[in-house]
Motif scaffolding. Sequence first.
Motif, PDB file in Angstrom:
ATOM      1  N   ALA A 255       0.827  -1.188  -0.129  1.00  0.00           N
ATOM      2  CA  ALA A 255      -0.127  -0.071   0.078  1.00  0.00           C
ATOM      3  C   ALA A 255       0.952   1.289   0.072  1.00  0.00           C
ATOM      4  O   ALA A 255       1.969   1.277   0.659  1.00  0.00           O
ATOM      5  CB  ALA A 255      -0.863   0.222   1.349  1.00  0.00           C
ATOM      6  N   CYS A 302      -1.705  -0.803 -10.314  1.00  0.00           N
ATOM      7  CA  CYS A 302      -2.258  -0.279  -8.950  1.00  0.00           C
ATOM      8  C   CYS A 302      -2.660   1.247  -9.004  1.00  0.00           C
ATOM      9  O   CYS A 302      -3.727   1.457  -8.000  1.00  0.00           O
ATOM     10  CB  CYS A 302      -1.230  -0.198  -7.954  1.00  0.00           C
ATOM     11  N   ASP A 304      -1.385   3.607  -7.510  1.00  0.00           N
ATOM     12  CA  ASP A 304      -0.865   4.367  -6.186  1.00  0.00           C
ATOM     13  C   ASP A 304       0.433   4.270  -6.046  1.00  0.00           C
ATOM     14  O   ASP A 304       0.805   4.431  -5.010  1.00  0.00           O
ATOM     15  CB  ASP A 304      -1.942   3.746  -4.918  1.00  0.00           C
ATOM     16  N   THR A 306       2.841   1.544  -6.311  1.00  0.00           N
ATOM     17  CA  THR A 306       3.371   0.366  -5.540  1.00  0.00           C
ATOM     18  C   THR A 306       3.711  -0.466  -6.410  1.00  0.00           C
ATOM     19  O   THR A 306       4.492  -1.398  -5.799  1.00  0.00           O
ATOM     20  CB  THR A 306       2.190  -0.143  -4.502  1.00  0.00           C
TER      21      THR A 306
END
Length: 353
Positions: A255, A302, A304, A306
Amino acid sequence: MTVDTSKPARYRRHIPRGTRLRRHDPDREGSLVTASSQDAADRELRVRRRQTGAPGVIVLELDDPDGAELPPWEPGAHLDLALPGGLDRQYSLCGDPADRTSYTIAVLREPQSRGGSAWVHQKLTTGGRVRLREVRNLFPLAPAEHYVFVAGGIGITPILPMLAAATAAGSSWELHYGGRSRRSMAFLDDLVAEGDSVVRIYPQDEVGILPVADLVGTPREGALVYACGPGPLLDAVQEQASRWPEGSVHIERFAPAEVGAPVWDGAFEVELAYSGLTVTVEPGESVLETIEAAGISCLSSCQDGTCGTCETPVLEGEVDHRDSILTEAERALHDKMFICVSRAACPKLVVGL
């Protein structure tokens, strides 16, 4: 806002020697491919499913239906799998790199699943098929005299092949593995068999959380730290290991880490060197969204910062790195960026798309 496109000298950069460039492949509908993944891309794999003994975690063994050898991999690597509905998901390889007949991954059923782990748990059964996009390694094991491995929950998966690799290399190692309870910790029986001189287990309901300050608070000569798990654990590892020499601490996140406000708070331009286009990225829009809106297809997953899927070479300009992948030394080079989250720290970037 008027953007200065004169490219002052401090923004000029040449392509570093050895840079892995992504290119357009007209035979694949404008998608992006990398030379390192060509032999692994777009294979259909057959599934064999088994349990780990930990509730909510299943192990999938994937092989080629025709018995062909699979592309090689090294500890720390992960698979990009293409799931139905346009979902691409990444899972760490946790088997034996010497076994070219199958890949092994472990998948946790995430309570807040965005669709990937739920589909795998509910639909992907023995005999089923799943498509492999790519095999990549953003968490490679560097040589060391001694390793301190720290794992939390499903973060044990990329660490498992590292233990065997460290032993084979003649290096000493220690593993500190935490989880909510013994029952929730995957692969626990195999790890306990290694002996408590090298494997320390920290079930939270018995002993509390991992004592990160005790584990990595003091630098050790000739040692490297490898950590994977939930965000708070990794934040603690980074904080406590801040006095280790640069390059000693390696972290893989599932995350994204918290990041501050953008360095460049206005619009900026991105020139696509190989496509002949220049786009303007507005505040609140990502580079990836802007490029795709201009009709250029980019691999991404993703969204995000990552997974590393959208890694893009940077040919000129300074990058505001907002990913959870690159080390500080890698960021300082400004020769690549992850366009789903990272932005410009200057009026204009030139990228290898």
